[in-house]
Design a protein around this motif. Sequence first.
Motif, PDB file in Angstrom:
ATOM      1  N   SER A  15       0.845  -1.191   0.000  1.00 37.75           N
ATOM      2  CA  SER A  15       0.000   0.000   0.000  1.00 37.75           C
ATOM      3  C   SER A  15       0.886   1.248   0.000  1.00 37.75           C
ATOM      4  O   SER A  15       2.067   1.194   0.349  1.00 37.75           O
ATOM      5  N   ALA A  16       0.307   2.373  -0.368  1.00 33.39           N
ATOM      6  CA  ALA A  16       1.053   3.628  -0.359  1.00 33.39           C
ATOM      7  C   ALA A  16       1.595   3.921   1.040  1.00 33.39           C
ATOM      8  O   ALA A  16       2.733   4.377   1.196  1.00 33.39           O
ATOM      9  N   ALA A  17       0.812   3.638   2.071  1.00 31.83           N
ATOM     10  CA  ALA A  17       1.248   3.897   3.443  1.00 31.83           C
ATOM     11  C   ALA A  17       2.457   3.040   3.820  1.00 31.83           C
ATOM     12  O   ALA A  17       3.389   3.529   4.466  1.00 31.83           O
ATOM     13  N   ALA A  18       2.459   1.777   3.433  1.00 35.95           N
ATOM     14  CA  ALA A  18       3.585   0.898   3.746  1.00 35.95           C
ATOM     15  C   ALA A  18       4.847   1.346   3.009  1.00 35.95           C
ATOM     16  O   ALA A  18       5.946   1.343   3.579  1.00 35.95           O
ATOM     17  N   LYS A  19       4.690   1.732   1.760  1.00 32.25           N
ATOM     18  CA  LYS A  19       5.843   2.244   0.997  1.00 32.25           C
ATOM     19  C   LYS A  19       6.379   3.515   1.636  1.00 32.25           C
ATOM     20  O   LYS A  19       7.598   3.679   1.795  1.00 32.25           O
ATOM     21  N   ASP A  20       5.480   4.419   2.013  1.00 34.66           N
ATOM     22  CA  ASP A  20       5.899   5.675   2.647  1.00 34.66           C
ATOM     23  C   ASP A  20       6.624   5.412   3.964  1.00 34.66           C
ATOM     24  O   ASP A  20       7.585   6.107   4.300  1.00 34.66           O
ATOM     25  N   LYS A  21       6.176   4.426   4.710  1.00 36.38           N
ATOM     26  CA  LYS A  21       6.808   4.083   5.992  1.00 36.38           C
ATOM     27  C   LYS A  21       8.243   3.600   5.766  1.00 36.38           C
ATOM     28  O   LYS A  21       9.164   4.005   6.479  1.00 36.38           O
ATOM     29  N   LEU A  22       8.444   2.754   4.764  1.00 35.73           N
ATOM     30  CA  LEU A  22       9.784   2.261   4.463  1.00 35.73           C
ATOM     31  C   LEU A  22      10.679   3.401   3.980  1.00 35.73           C
ATOM     32  O   LEU A  22      11.837   3.513   4.389  1.00 35.73           O
ATOM     33  N   ILE A  23      10.144   4.270   3.129  1.00 36.96           N
ATOM     34  CA  ILE A  23      10.912   5.411   2.631  1.00 36.96           C
ATOM     35  C   ILE A  23      11.306   6.328   3.784  1.00 36.96           C
ATOM     36  O   ILE A  23      12.453   6.785   3.865  1.00 36.96           O
ATOM     37  N   ALA A  24      10.386   6.604   4.689  1.00 36.95           N
ATOM     38  CA  ALA A  24      10.687   7.452   5.844  1.00 36.95           C
ATOM     39  C   ALA A  24      11.784   6.833   6.715  1.00 36.95           C
ATOM     40  O   ALA A  24      12.681   7.538   7.200  1.00 36.95           O
ATOM     41  N   ALA A  25      11.718   5.527   6.922  1.00 33.34           N
ATOM     42  CA  ALA A  25      12.741   4.851   7.724  1.00 33.34           C
ATOM     43  C   ALA A  25      14.099   4.917   7.029  1.00 33.34           C
ATOM     44  O   ALA A  25      15.127   5.154   7.683  1.00 33.34           O
ATOM     45  N   ALA A  26      14.116   4.750   5.722  1.00 30.14           N
ATOM     46  CA  ALA A  26      15.380   4.847   4.980  1.00 30.14           C
ATOM     47  C   ALA A  26      15.971   6.247   5.120  1.00 30.14           C
ATOM     48  O   ALA A  26      17.170   6.405   5.358  1.00 30.14           O
ATOM     49  N   ARG A  27      15.136   7.261   5.002  1.00 29.90           N
ATOM     50  CA  ARG A  27      15.623   8.637   5.144  1.00 29.90           C
ATOM     51  C   ARG A  27      16.131   8.905   6.557  1.00 29.90           C
ATOM     52  O   ARG A  27      17.102   9.634   6.746  1.00 29.90           O
ATOM     53  N   LYS A  28      15.482   8.308   7.543  1.00 26.87           N
ATOM     54  CA  LYS A  28      15.884   8.514   8.943  1.00 26.87           C
ATOM     55  C   LYS A  28      17.221   7.837   9.247  1.00 26.87           C
ATOM     56  O   LYS A  28      18.094   8.435   9.881  1.00 26.87           O
ATOM     57  N   TYR A  29      17.380   6.598   8.815  1.00 27.71           N
ATOM     58  CA  TYR A  29      18.523   5.797   9.227  1.00 27.71           C
ATOM     59  C   TYR A  29      19.674   5.717   8.226  1.00 27.71           C
ATOM     60  O   TYR A  29      20.799   5.381   8.604  1.00 27.71           O
ATOM     61  N   LEU A  30      19.410   5.972   6.960  1.00 23.47           N
ATOM     62  CA  LEU A  30      20.423   5.671   5.941  1.00 23.47           C
ATOM     63  C   LEU A  30      21.054   6.892   5.286  1.00 23.47           C
ATOM     64  O   LEU A  30      21.937   6.750   4.448  1.00 23.47           O
TER      65      LEU A  30
END
Length: 127
Positions: A15-30
């Motif tokens: 879902s768009a929400a799940a994709k956004d969650k992964l993208i946000a985590a990547a931006r936070k940690y990577l």
Amino acid sequence: MHLVHNVYFTLHDNSAAAKDKLIAAARKYLTNHPGTVYFSVGKLAEEYARPVNDRGYDVALHVVFDGRESHDAYQIAPRHLEFIAEGFNLANHTNFRSVNNTVGAVPLASLPNPIQGIAGAPPTVPG
């Protein structure tokens, strides 16, 4: 030589929400790891549905490092390990592919959004 680290995530819940969650985590940690020359993360571009395009993923991560040493340090960095433990929810992915390759040094001016690769993020330049 720069080292390019690409990871393609296929999500069980795409879902768009799940994709956004992964993208946000990547931006936070990577983002902003030592030796990072370029970072970007985003969703599959649905509008590019040509037969030659690989569409077997939901989110793509692209990180260019100034060399192997920076990449190897990134792999064991605490923030990268946090991403694996927290941001990359193992219950939500069905597959991921990690692809590394070397390229000649790329002038920063030739990149679309040097260093951070994130719209709206402040630029940071390695020392």
